[in-house]
Design an enzyme around this catalytic site. Structure first.
Site, PDB file in Angstrom:
ATOM      1  CD  GLN B 255      -2.774   1.108  -0.009  1.00  0.00           C
ATOM      2  OE1 GLN B 255      -3.335   0.089  -0.381  1.00  0.00           O
ATOM      3  NE2 GLN B 255      -2.854   2.226  -0.699  1.00  0.00           N
ATOM      4  CD  GLU B 322      -8.715   2.081  -1.907  1.00  0.00           C
ATOM      5  OE1 GLU B 322      -7.711   2.538  -1.309  1.00  0.00           O
ATOM      6  OE2 GLU B 322      -8.822   2.064  -3.145  1.00  0.00           O
ATOM      7  CG  ASP B 356      -4.467  -4.183  -5.575  1.00  0.00           C
ATOM      8  OD1 ASP B 356      -5.561  -3.711  -5.209  1.00  0.00           O
ATOM      9  OD2 ASP B 356      -3.406  -4.002  -4.956  1.00  0.00           O
TER      10      ASP B 356
END
Lengths: 431, 431
Positions: B255, B322, B356
């Protein structure tokens, strides 16, 4: 109403354009009120309520006594009507409850999607001349079904500091007892920022005048969600020779009475029905209590005469009306061609009023062309969808190479490493 | 990373606050660019592309030749990886296709809800240092499944006027061939207003830098819809003693490498795992190509040590991350407690990178606390729900009295009359 025959397609955008909404002039005064409430809380709300509603409200929250009084004051016919509306709205919105979706996308990789209610919601219910208690039902019922933990209602008090009994009765009938006697921009501010006695909520719903609309837009840029961008209410009626002129006229007027800026459009494939409709319009208008408002709205409205059904429906989709009434032969088949509209009313016996109150569909709908991208309020509006995934050891080994390759191409080595470190760990473990 | 033990609940909002995003300073320059493109179209886009991307682009649209070249240049491993991602993303999003809902709410009253695709959508795909071709898949696949009629991609060219082959290959692999070599604010402007060669769309999707984000916000107030309000990317990892420190460290770094403003949080019930994680973090950071970025992001990040699972999950819901990674015993049970998050990764073998790129879930997710009210991009994002209703003669007679009563109480006589006129007509017809 202006009558336009066979408008060429390249003129449609101009002919169907909504009036420009210029809110710049009001924005400063709205911002000032918002800021006042943000800083001074209840004290500001109290003084603003005195100023704008002419009411002195020591305690904003409606008491159990006031609910009882509302109950006593409402006629049994209205209670029965509300019960009917509640039943139908509940049935249609319950049917919308989203199912949990869970699949194994590839061996060892489970993915699922779950709908979770928004924690707290604030419902704004306009009061004043027309007490819109139907809004309590249209917003409150899906909020309850979705499972929102806290549901509050803000609605402006009359000069006598009271709320219309139909509003209170409707709220209580669907299990909402947190009602505050606060309206206007100060209500939006209170629900956005919270005060000593009114809680801040996650999402604000409901119609309102221009000030309320602008206030909602402003707070929506400050982290609070809102239901829909708003513009004046609209109806588009499409009609062929099977339409009944008096019905069509009544539908146009039902929209026109909303406000002087209401948008009213008629499209027909049959020029011969225009005259009878306009004549009916005149007769019915004369009998309407809100005829001054309706007259203003109608003066800006248009009738289009077009060649065929396809052109008629193309024009509908170009305009993307909030409400669409199809009073034509094979109305349900024509309805299949609708791709841009909020709510569609099919056939001669489906007036917009049915959906406004009690058929079961929601009456909070996208205006101003937003029907091209947004639907009206539904169960979804009170929930959000969270996704989940769980990879087993096998799943990681299965999917890992693809993820590592893609992360490498995106030059995100940290992303690649998060997989690689697990991959290597499992390889070691296995050997 | 700052370590905080047992933070009292009333301090949570402050401790979990996101950095303030002040876009006012950039807004003027963004508005200027938007206006330039609105007025001058392609000419402005061309000169802005020269200025910002250093590329001279005579024709924006990618040619079939360029797609072929991209195909030739991409490794077969990457093609295989992309194929895997496409399969999984397709499976998970196909499972989300909304069903038509149709019920008779009361005898003679049919109500239904139908999902209809948004006609045209624009997908913004950042280029530059990291070519985010995964975004093409995450936005393009649901757009195709939803049935959007026109899907365009805008992505900035390199100085050599080329687009990364993985972006072009991915687009073509999912059937998108309308790709424009335009990036930045000028791309958002082109998709919002249209130019001579780039069409205006109904809704704009995709991540971008601060300028792109502000541009999206501005055009969203001008009638174009956007996917989500945006803020810096975020991960929150919850970990107990069963978490593997090197895995957790890799997740925090994955991240942190996104950008210096990336938000990284660790919450644990087991203080003894903090030291091993921080030590791993140091080692892995040293090996990371984007370590400068990651270091900056980590310097603002926090570790919370709390007493029990309930507190841990309460804190998660307060923050509304998120991405949420649950590396703890009974992770799936803990996941049941999540009410505010974008996407949840469960157990030791579910790194964020999996979602992702290729597990199947979407990676376009709500940041900045918006997970309290919004879900990530899904099939829903490319569709809108239209409601329909059809009352039979019997339905109108059945529902009419309730509607007329409610309209009368709301003092909307025109609404009442639209029902009454039909009611009277049917009564006459019957007699």
């Amino acid at each position: 109403m202006q009558i336009i025959t066979d408008p060429p397609k390249n003129k449609w955008p101009e002919l169907l354009a909504r009036p420009l909404l210029n809110s710049d002039a009001l924005e400063d005064s709205v911002k000032k009120i918002l800021e006042e409430v943000r800083q001074e809380g209840d004290r500001a709300v109290r003084s603003l309520t005195k100023r704008f509603d002419g009411a002195d409200i020591p305690i904003f929250r409606v008491t159990p006594d006031e609910f009882d009084q509302a109950d006593a004051r409402l006629s049994s016919d209205t209670k029965k009507a509300i019960a009917t509306a509640i039943e139908n709205i509940t049935r249609f919105h319950k049917a919308q409850m989203p199912a949990k979706i869970r699949i194994e996308t590839t061996p060892g990789v489970q993915c699922w999607q779950k709908s979770v209610p928004v924690h707290s919601v604030g419902l704004y219910v306009p009061g004043g001349s027309a007490p819109l208690f139907s809004t309590v039902l249209m917003l409150g019922i899906p909020a309850r079904l979705a499972g929102c933990e806290r549901i509050i209602v803000c609605t402006p008090p009359g000069k006598d500091a009271a709320i219309h009994p139909a509003i209170l009765y409707s709220a209580k009938a669907i299990g909402i007892t947190e009602v505050y006697k606060v309206g206007g921009v100060q209500a939006i501010a209170a629900m956005a920022y919270g005060t000593e006695t009114i809680p801040a909520v996650n999402k604000i719903f409901g119609p309102g005048n221009q000030y309320v609309t602008i206030a909602k837009q402003i707070v929506s840029r400050q982290g609070v969600a809102i239901d829909l961008p708003a513009g004046p209410s609209e109806v588009l009626v499409v009609a062929d020779e099977t339409a009944i002129p008096s019905f069509v006229a009544s539908d146009l007027l039902a929209q026109a009475e909303h406000g002087p800026d209401s948008q009213v459009i008629l499209i027909t494939t049959h020029p011969e029905i225009v005259e009878p409709i306009l004549s009916e319009l005149k007769t019915q208008l004369a009998a309407l209590p809100r005829r001054n408002i309706a007259e203003k709205s109608l003066s800006g409205s248009k009738v289009f005469i077009v060649r065929d059904n396809q052109t008629m429906m193309d024009m509908v989709n170009e305009y993307a009306p909030e409400h669409l009434i199809i009073a034509a032969r094979n109305a349900e088949t024509l309805a299949e061609l609708v791709v841009n509209a909020g709510s569609v009313f099919i056939g001669n016996y489906s007036p917009e009023s049915a959906g406004d109150y009690a058929s079961g569909t929601n009456h909070t709908l996208p205006t101003y062309g937003y029907a091209k991208v947004f639907g009206g309020v539904s169960i979804d509006s009170f929930m959000k969808k969270i996704t989940f995934q769980e990879l087993s050891e096998f799943g990681l080994r299965n999917l890992g190479p693809a993820v590592m390759n893609m992360a490498a191409v995106e030059e995100l080595e940290g992303h690649r490493n998060a997989v690689k470190i697990r991959f290597d760990y499992l390889s070691k473990k296995q050997s």
